[in-house]
Structure formats: structure tokens, C-alpha cells
Write an enzyme that holds these catalytic residues in place. Structure first.
Site, PDB file in Angstrom:
ATOM      1  N   LYS A 119       8.615  17.979  10.064  1.00  0.00           N
ATOM      2  CA  LYS A 119       7.910  18.494  11.240  1.00  0.00           C
ATOM      3  C   LYS A 119       8.476  17.933  12.546  1.00  0.00           C
ATOM      4  CE  LYS A 119       3.851  20.042   8.871  1.00  0.00           C
ATOM      5  NZ  LYS A 119       4.172  19.620   7.469  1.00  0.00           N
TER       6      LYS A 119
HETATM    7  C1  LIG Z   1       4.181  20.497   6.404  1.00  0.00           C
HETATM    8  C2  LIG Z   1       4.937  20.121   5.203  1.00  0.00           C
HETATM    9  C3  LIG Z   1       5.305  21.063   4.220  1.00  0.00           C
HETATM   10  C4  LIG Z   1       4.886  22.516   4.274  1.00  0.00           C
HETATM   11  O1  LIG Z   1       5.516  23.229   5.321  1.00  0.00           O
HETATM   12  P1  LIG Z   1       4.936  24.644   5.813  1.00  0.00           P
HETATM   13  O2  LIG Z   1       5.688  24.960   7.044  1.00  0.00           O
HETATM   14  O3  LIG Z   1       3.469  24.386   6.090  1.00  0.00           O
HETATM   15  O4  LIG Z   1       5.134  25.622   4.726  1.00  0.00           O
HETATM   16  C5  LIG Z   1       6.084  20.641   3.151  1.00  0.00           C
HETATM   17  N1  LIG Z   1       6.449  19.354   3.022  1.00  0.00           N
HETATM   18  C6  LIG Z   1       6.106  18.413   3.940  1.00  0.00           C
HETATM   19  C7  LIG Z   1       6.530  17.015   3.722  1.00  0.00           C
HETATM   20  C8  LIG Z   1       5.351  18.759   5.063  1.00  0.00           C
HETATM   21  O5  LIG Z   1       5.009  17.818   5.959  1.00  0.00           O
END
Ligand SMILES: *Cc1c(COP(=O)(O)O)cnc(C)c1O
Length: 474
Positions: A119
């Protein structure tokens, strides 16, 4: 470039207008009115650095920030210093280094930023874009959110020290790991406010929703959000699909597959958009954990979101999602961008129902998008973590393990498979202990962060107590 709503009943808007908002007024999600076609630019882009590539791609979507300023924002965001936590420090300048597990089977490291989860890739850009646009307009924003871990810390690390931005982040008191708490609560920046709510994540989330529904309070205190439906986050994520493609191929005639550990469908939505722009992606492989709403859709054509009470708590918690907030973007494209169809489908979803595309022309269209999917369980996760450790001496986190497990089920000869590595093992040490009987190694700089002084206010799960904190600091 203008942005339109998937529900078709809001006026088209410019990038800077939609940057700070959430849903469109008609309840839809914003998407660009068309996808720029870039197949003939791949050869020129192959040589670019990450920041240069980000500038080229973002320029296609952002036409109301002067090019020189957008360039400066990209350069400032994508530095080897910010994304320095690669397994191989020498590769940090790639920003998203590729690690090969086997010929034509790779991990794309997206979790080398400040909070060790993917993120950061988008959120760091958002922090710099917010600061720029707010400065230009002479405005301020107070971001209010609830987190069970990854999103909240990525938002805080992106917004810390930024002018005209304050972050009020609610988290469930005592429910996050000591490492996650330390990551967030040890931030001493004057514009970051951690609020631990005595209750569960849902209690914190309900308070955020209640504030959002209080239009007068929201306007007076300039309350905003940075949730996963924000278009700029999706846009920023498009860049690493291109970078990963260039790292895994020699020439622009080659096809690749990406496997994406998914929850809210934000990450893989960016892959869909990269493909719509002309990136040669043979298949997008969607991996879920026990919460398999999306796997079910791609297998059957039935989208059946679950109630919160039906959502499993798993060892890949950032994928514990029962309703995929970005999925509507893909469905808008799938139904030929017919907003009336999207409105009809989401009338069912928003009233707690499901939709079934079987037997419709949209179901036939689905095959053309070449998504495949699979799911992984706690036992699969442990087995995959063990196997990758035994075979390659690499530690992968629980979400990435879900991706590796499902990717292995969908390999095609001659097509490189790129699994997106979405977090580092150190964030989920309990499961790593269970799988390997040892603790993950931690970057040196993060050793002992649990002992740093923490800044957090603890409140009851009561709306007024949270509002008081916001009022006091605004
Ligand atoms: C947020 C997240 C996901 C999922 O991603 P999306 O964009 O919600 O599909 C997968 N793995 C980790 C470690 C995350 O923080």
C-alpha cells in the site's frame, strides 16, 4: 482526461477534483473516460527508471497539474531511500525488484516501503499529491479512517509532516500486533493522531461511517478519507505492472501473467487497467484466502458478497474482505461501460444481495478478459511458506504465500508468471513462527521499535469521544 462515474449519474470531473474525494455523488466509482493506448510506447519505456515511468503513465491521466510539477512529485515519491527494504539492498534502486524463484516464476517486491506492505506504493504518491493540491488551493483536509493494520499505517507514513493535512486514525485497542502498534503509535509527528478505540475494528469503522454521515460536521471540519476506492491509488498501482513486465521480459512481443493476492480488488484492478492500455498480459490470476468471494465470481459468474459476520478471520488478514470495494470498476468495463447495468447490479449488492451473470452476454464477455482464480487456506499458506523457505531460503509473508500457491496452479509453458509480493514476513511473525519455528529477520532500523515512546489516545467506542478529539486538534 475527464473522470466519469460507474453509475453514470454524476458530471465528469478533472483529476484534481476527484483526488480528494471518495465515491462519486451518485454512489459510483470514478474511472477515466477512456484508457490511453500505449502498446507502441513500450520499447521507449523499457529503459526508464521507476520514477520516469511513473511520470509517463501518470501524465496520461493527470492533465491539470503542470508537467514539471508532476515530474517533481514522481521523483520525490519513488526514491531508493523510501523503498529501501529490499531483500537485496543493492536492488533498492529498482523500487520494485524482481526475485526469481524458478525460471519464469518471479516475485515482484512491492513491499519495500516504510510500512513493509504494497500500500506504500500508492499511498506515498497520494501524500505528495495531496500536499501539492492543497497548497495550490490554500485548503486543508483532516483524514479520518479506521484500520486493522496495513492501510492506516501506510496512510500515516504517507501523510506525516505534510502541510495542511492531519490524520485521525482509529484502531481497535489491543487488537493489533505489538509490531503494528509500534509502527503507528511511535510516530511523533504533530499532524498524526492515533486513536485506540476500546472495541473491535467494526466499532471503529462504525464511528468513521457515523462521522461521514454527519454532513455538517464533515463540512465544518473538512473531513476526508484515503480509502481503497481512491482513483489515484489505483492509478499509481498501474505503474508497477509495466515495470514488472519490463523486468521479466526481454522484448515487447512477450506475454506475462500476474498473480495478485486480492481483497478489495484494488491491486488487480490496476492490472486490468494496465492490460486495457495495451500491456501484453496473458492472464491475471486472482488469489483469495478463505474469504473467497472473488474466486467464486471468476469461477462461476456469481458475485455474492458476504456479511461481516460471515467473514473469516485468517492469517492473511489484509485479504479478509467480504465485499470488494473496487470490483465495480471492473464490472463497469465488463458490461461495456453501460452504467444502467451497473446501477441495476449494485441495487442488488447494496441491499445485501448478490448478482448472477450466468446466461447473460456479460458472462460470455468475461472469458475475453482472461482472469483465472484460486483460493488458499491456512494450511496451504504454512506449506507454501515452508516450501519457499526450504527451496529458496526466502521468507515470504502470508498474503504472498496465498499468491504463490494459486500462481503455481495456473502456470503456462513459456509465459513468465509474476507473483506480486504484497507484504514482508516480519509483519506476520506469528504465522512465520508456526510455519518455520523461527522469527522473521527484521530490518535493522526497525529493531526494538516496540520500545519507542508511543503517542495514542484511548477512547470508548463512542462517537462523541472521537469527535471531541477531532475538534480539539482542528
Ligand atoms: C491490502 C492488501 C492486500 C489486498 O489488496 P487489494 O487491493 O485490497 O485487493 C493484499 N495483501 C496485503 C499485504 C495488503 O495489505
Amino acid at each position: 482526461m475527464k473522470y466519469i462515474s460507474t453509475r453514470g449519474q454524476s458530471p465528469a470531473q478533472s483529476f484534481s477534483y476527484i483526488l480528494l474525494g471518495g465515491l462519486a455523488p451518485d454512489g459510483g466509482l470514478y474511472l477515466p473516460e477512456s484508457y490511453p493506448q500505449v502498446a507502441d510506447r513500450l520499447a521507449a519505456w523499457r529503459k526508464l527508471s521507476y520514477a520516469e515511468l511513473a511520470f509517463e503513465i501518470l501524465s496520461l491521466y493527470v492533465d491539470d497539474i503542470p508537467a514539471a510539477d508532476l515530474k517533481a512529485i514522481c521523483d520525490k515519491t519513488y526514491t531508493a531511500q523510501t523503498y529501501r527494504w529490499s531483500r537485496d539492498a543493492a536492488k533498492a534502486r529498482d523500487i520494485v525488484p524482481l526475485t526469481s524463484l524458478a525460471p519464469d516464476f518471479h516475485l515482484l517486491e512491492l513491499s519495500n516501503g516504510p510500512t513493509l506492505a504494497f500500500k506504500d506504493m500508492a499511498m506515498q504518491l497520494l501524500g505528495n499529491l495531496f500536499e501539492y493540491v492543497l497548497d495550490k488551493r490554500g485548503e486543508t483536509i483532516n483524514i479520518l479512517g479506521a484500520t486493522s493494520g496495513d492501510t492506516g499505517s501506510a496512510a500515516e507514513y504517507a501523510m506525516r509532516g505534510k502541510h495542511n493535512v492531519k490524520v485521525f486514525m482509529l484502531s481497535p485497542d489491543g487488537k493489533m500486533s505489538a509490531f503494528q502498534r509500534a509502527q503507528m503509535y511511535s510516530l511523533q509527528d504533530a499532524n498524526i493522531f492515533n486513536i485506540a478505540v476500546r472495541g473491535m475494528f467494526d466499532d471503529a469503522q462504525d464511528i468513521v461511517k457515523a462521522v461521514s454521515n454527519d454532513a455538517a460536521f464533515k463540512a465544518k471540519y473538512k473531513i476526508g478519507a484515503v480509502n481503497s476506492i481512491n482513483w489515484a491509488r489505483v492509478m499509481a498501482q498501474v505503474v508497477y505492472y509495466f515495470k514488472g513486465y519490463f523486468e521479466a521480459t526481454q522484448s515487447d512481443g512477450e506475454q506475462v501473467a500476474f498473480c495478485v493476492p486480492s481483497g478489495n480488488f484494488g491491486n488487480i484492478c490496476a492490472g486490468h487497467i494496465a492490460r486495457m492500455m495495451g500491456l501484453p498480459i496473458a492472464r491475471l490470476v486472482l488469489a483469495t484466502n478463505e474469504n473467497n468471494v472473488l474466486d467464486e465470481f471468476f469461477r462461476t459468474g456469481v458475485y455474492r458478497p458476504r456479511a461481516t459476520a460471515e467473514t473469516y478471520v485468517t492469517s492473511s488478514p489484509s485479504m479478509d474482505i467480504s465485499k470488494a470495494s473496487n470490483f465495480e470498476r471492473f464490472v463497469f468495463d465488463l458490461v461495456g461501460r453501460d452504467a444502467a447495468v451497473v446501477r441495476e447490479l449494485w441495487k442488488q449488492v447494496d441491499s445485501g444481495g448478490a448478482f448472477d451473470l450466468r446466461g447473460s452476454k456479460h458472462f460470455d464477455a468475461l472469458a475475453g478478459y482472461r482472469f483465472v482464480s484460486g483460493r488458499s487456506s491456512h494450511a496451504d499458506r504454512l506449506a507454501t511458506i515452508r516450501d519457499v523457505w526450504a527451496t529458496h531460503q526466502l521468507m515470504i509473508d502470508t498474503h504472498t504465500a496465498d499468491g504463490v500457491k494459486v500462481a503455481r496452479e495456473h502456470r503456462e509453458a513459456g509465459v513468465p508468471m509474476i507473483v506480486l509480493e504484497t507484504a514482508q514476513a516480519v509483519k506476520f511473525s506469528e504465522t512465520i513462527q508456526e510455519a518455520l519455528g523461527r522469527d522473521p529477520v527484521r530490518p535493522k532500523e526497525l529493531e526494538g521499535i516496540e520500545k519507542l515512546p508511543q503517542k495514542v489516545e484511548v477512547v470508548d467506542a463512542v462517537l462523541e469521544q472521537v469527535k471531541d478529539i477531532v475538534v480539539r486538534h482542528c
